[in-house]
Design a protein around this motif. Structure first.
Motif, PDB file in Angstrom:
ATOM      1  N   LYS A 140       0.886  -1.237   0.013  1.00 47.38           N
ATOM      2  CA  LYS A 140       0.142  -0.044  -0.163  1.00 47.38           C
ATOM      3  C   LYS A 140       0.851   1.118   0.058  1.00 47.38           C
ATOM      4  O   LYS A 140       0.540   2.224  -0.652  1.00 47.38           O
ATOM      5  CB  LYS A 140      -1.001  -0.174   1.242  1.00 47.38           C
ATOM      6  N   GLN A 141       1.950   1.205   0.692  1.00 44.09           N
ATOM      7  CA  GLN A 141       2.776   2.267   0.913  1.00 44.09           C
ATOM      8  C   GLN A 141       3.601   2.599  -0.522  1.00 44.09           C
ATOM      9  O   GLN A 141       3.687   3.868  -0.920  1.00 44.09           O
ATOM     10  CB  GLN A 141       3.932   2.090   2.306  1.00 44.09           C
ATOM     11  N   THR A 144       1.629   4.280  -3.264  1.00 42.65           N
ATOM     12  CA  THR A 144       1.506   5.517  -3.474  1.00 42.65           C
ATOM     13  C   THR A 144       2.930   6.260  -4.270  1.00 42.65           C
ATOM     14  O   THR A 144       2.707   7.417  -4.655  1.00 42.65           O
ATOM     15  CB  THR A 144       1.532   6.204  -1.844  1.00 42.65           C
ATOM     16  N   LEU A 145       3.860   5.825  -3.888  1.00 47.02           N
ATOM     17  CA  LEU A 145       5.130   6.418  -4.484  1.00 47.02           C
ATOM     18  C   LEU A 145       5.624   5.687  -5.773  1.00 47.02           C
ATOM     19  O   LEU A 145       6.421   6.525  -6.598  1.00 47.02           O
ATOM     20  CB  LEU A 145       6.300   6.130  -3.411  1.00 47.02           C
ATOM     21  N   ASN A 146       5.071   4.704  -6.193  1.00 48.45           N
ATOM     22  CA  ASN A 146       5.477   3.876  -7.416  1.00 48.45           C
ATOM     23  C   ASN A 146       4.477   3.435  -8.363  1.00 48.45           C
ATOM     24  O   ASN A 146       3.299   3.297  -7.808  1.00 48.45           O
ATOM     25  CB  ASN A 146       6.366   2.609  -6.953  1.00 48.45           C
ATOM     26  N   ASP A 147       4.717   3.334  -9.718  1.00 47.28           N
ATOM     27  CA  ASP A 147       3.689   2.183 -10.372  1.00 47.28           C
ATOM     28  C   ASP A 147       4.222   1.056 -10.323  1.00 47.28           C
ATOM     29  O   ASP A 147       5.453   0.755 -10.719  1.00 47.28           O
ATOM     30  CB  ASP A 147       3.791   2.866 -12.047  1.00 47.28           C
ATOM     31  N   ILE A 148       3.419  -0.071  -9.877  1.00 46.88           N
ATOM     32  CA  ILE A 148       3.938  -1.289  -9.814  1.00 46.88           C
ATOM     33  C   ILE A 148       3.727  -2.054 -10.941  1.00 46.88           C
ATOM     34  O   ILE A 148       2.678  -2.142 -11.492  1.00 46.88           O
ATOM     35  CB  ILE A 148       3.109  -2.209  -8.541  1.00 46.88           C
ATOM     36  N   LYS A 149       4.960  -2.506 -11.557  1.00 46.76           N
ATOM     37  CA  LYS A 149       5.008  -2.987 -12.708  1.00 46.76           C
ATOM     38  C   LYS A 149       4.874  -4.829 -12.686  1.00 46.76           C
ATOM     39  O   LYS A 149       4.271  -5.079 -13.687  1.00 46.76           O
ATOM     40  CB  LYS A 149       6.097  -2.674 -13.605  1.00 46.76           C
ATOM     41  N   TYR A 319      -3.647   3.697   9.392  1.00 40.45           N
ATOM     42  CA  TYR A 319      -4.196   2.657   8.419  1.00 40.45           C
ATOM     43  C   TYR A 319      -4.741   3.412   7.056  1.00 40.45           C
ATOM     44  O   TYR A 319      -4.396   2.648   5.976  1.00 40.45           O
ATOM     45  CB  TYR A 319      -5.069   1.861   9.029  1.00 40.45           C
ATOM     46  N   GLY A 320      -5.140   4.741   7.145  1.00 39.86           N
ATOM     47  CA  GLY A 320      -5.588   5.435   6.042  1.00 39.86           C
ATOM     48  C   GLY A 320      -6.669   4.459   5.283  1.00 39.86           C
ATOM     49  O   GLY A 320      -7.142   3.604   5.766  1.00 39.86           O
ATOM     50  N   SER A 321      -6.763   4.802   3.878  1.00 41.77           N
ATOM     51  CA  SER A 321      -7.830   4.204   3.158  1.00 41.77           C
ATOM     52  C   SER A 321      -7.035   3.457   1.897  1.00 41.77           C
ATOM     53  O   SER A 321      -5.828   4.115   1.487  1.00 41.77           O
ATOM     54  CB  SER A 321      -8.903   5.056   2.580  1.00 41.77           C
ATOM     55  N   CYS A 322      -7.412   2.498   1.186  1.00 40.98           N
ATOM     56  CA  CYS A 322      -6.902   1.954   0.030  1.00 40.98           C
ATOM     57  C   CYS A 322      -7.953   2.181  -0.899  1.00 40.98           C
ATOM     58  O   CYS A 322      -8.981   1.565  -1.249  1.00 40.98           O
ATOM     59  CB  CYS A 322      -6.936   0.434   0.295  1.00 40.98           C
ATOM     60  N   GLY A 323      -7.507   3.025  -1.967  1.00 37.85           N
ATOM     61  CA  GLY A 323      -8.503   3.126  -3.087  1.00 37.85           C
ATOM     62  C   GLY A 323      -8.513   2.311  -4.160  1.00 37.85           C
ATOM     63  O   GLY A 323      -7.288   1.850  -4.551  1.00 37.85           O
TER      64      GLY A 323
END
Length: 408
Positions: A140-141, A144-149, A319-323
């Motif tokens: 999840k973290q 936010t910072l990366n495009d997961i390939k 925990y925030g939210s997961c969009g």
């Protein structure tokens, strides 16, 4: 901070033990008591090893779900229907929810996350993927910072244990499965593990997080290890390789490809070194590169540890939210993203009839014959998902699972 625990089996008792033995540490950290105040069990009269919890037991889930003093509900009953209903009800009642239930998360992930966000509560499920290996929160973290390939993973301890036994001790599949069942690695009905369905659920969860779109189980190409026999292990070892059940996810410009299937690997591969019931998850991001997460994929305390780590995130409001489906553009399940070579074994004594021979010729997939005689073993040309799927589907029309194997 009061916790209601639904279920008191392996995971439930593990959660209780960790919280109880670290009670003083939690009080120091959060400045308050962390208490499991009520526990849902099936049989109220059953004798239990944890005596101090006796006055907390109930066989009525709504004594927990409707209790205004309970802040967090931990679902550890397993199954799908009841677990889903209890999780949903708890979120509607304004409680934080934690679960290790991969089947419920994979099937109802978006709905439950949306419901948690609407009610400003947490819905956390670290233990639903890879047991004690922390992967959900780090993923999840990184999203936010990366495009997961890409995601590559070994996510089922039972299958990995069976394959490890077959490779190390030259056992047939049925022998290794029997050992796994006697040691408690495999259930009496091992279907979910050996046919890849357990891994498929976990990959659906990871892919939904990574790609920020809802990925369903049925979107994932899935084959297990049931058809792999001692003859295949011997041939693969003679070629200088090993075999693992891998879960893969590829993402490229709104196209994705997801698969769970046995893969032949170099013995020097990092994945080849993952033994017995351990899990490994690798994620590749555009900026971070490759990150690997390794550890115990199951077990009472490793899984319970993941659940309690979710409890701490709720206490610290971390925990925030997961969009999901934040992007307007849709993903395309593109099977053309991957082409590969396959190892194929047909047992002629039982399965190599004229129809099978004609099928192999018609498909024009043979590249190199490795062995003939008691078993015919060959490697395919570089072929895509559609072609290998069609070939396997047609093979099944003529011969039983025990008389063929197809390994990527």
């Amino acid at each position: 901070m009061n916790i209601g625990l639904l279920g008191f089996g392996t995971v439930g008792t593990g959660v209780y033990e960790i919280i109880y033995k670290r009670k003083r540490i939690f009080r120091t950290l959060v400045g308050d008591e962390l208490s499991i105040s009520k526990i849902l069990i099936k049989d109220i009269n059953k004798d239990r090893s944890i005596k101090e919890c006796k006055n907390k037991l109930t066989d009525n889930p709504y004594f927990i779900l409707d209790d205004p003093d309970i802040d967090i509900v931990i679902e550890a009953i397993g199954g799908i229907k009841e677990a889903y209903e209890y999780i949903k009800y708890a979120l509607i009642k304004g409680k934080h929810v934690i679960t290790a239930n991969k089947a419920v998360v994979a099937r109802h992930m978006k709905e439950l996350i949306d419901l948690a966000n609407k009610n400003k509560r947490a819905f956390l499920y670290e233990a639903s993927v890879a047991g004690g290996v922390p992967i959900v929160k780090p993923l999840k973290q990184q999203v936010t910072l990366n495009d997961i390939k890409e995601i590559n993973s070994i996510l089922n301890g039972t299958s990995n244990f069976i394959l490890s036994k077959m490779i190390k001790e030259n056992l047939d599949f049925s022998q290794a499965l029997d050992i796994a069942q006697k040691l408690g690695y495999a259930e009496a009905d091992p279907t979910d593990d050996i046919d890849g369905y357990d891994v498929r659920r976990k990959l659906a969860i990871l892919s939904t997080i990574a790609f920020k779109r809802e990925i369903k189980e049925e979107d994932i190409y899935c084959r297990g290890i049931r058809t792999i026999k001692a003859v295949d292990i011997k041939a693969i070892k003679e070629l200088g390789y090993t075999v693992k059940l891998l879960a893969k996810a590829l993402f490229n410009e709104n196209n994705y490809y997801l698969s769970v299937e046995p893969n032949i690997l170099s013995k020097d591969s990092f994945y080849a070194k993952v033994e017995d019931a351990n899990n490994l998850v690798s994620i590749i991001g555009n900026d971070i590169g490759e990150l690997k997460f390794y550890g115990a994929g199951a077990g009472k305390l490793p899984t319970a540890n993941a659940v309690v780590s979710d409890v701490l995130d709720i206490i610290y409001n971390n925990y925030g939210s997961c969009g999901i489906n934040q992007e307007e553009d849709k993903l395309c399940n593109n099977t053309d993203l991957v082409k590969d070579i396959y190892y194929i074994r047909i047992s002629p004594k039982y399965g190599l009839n004229e129809k099978v021979l004609n099928l192999i010729k018609e498909e024009k997939i043979v590249d190199k014959i490795i062995k003939t005689g008691e078993n015919i073993i060959f490697t395919s040309k570089d072929i895509d998902y559609v072609k290998i799927s069609r070939f396997i589907s047609n093979i099944k029309n003529f011969i039983n699972d025990e008389f063929y194997a197809v390994i990527r």
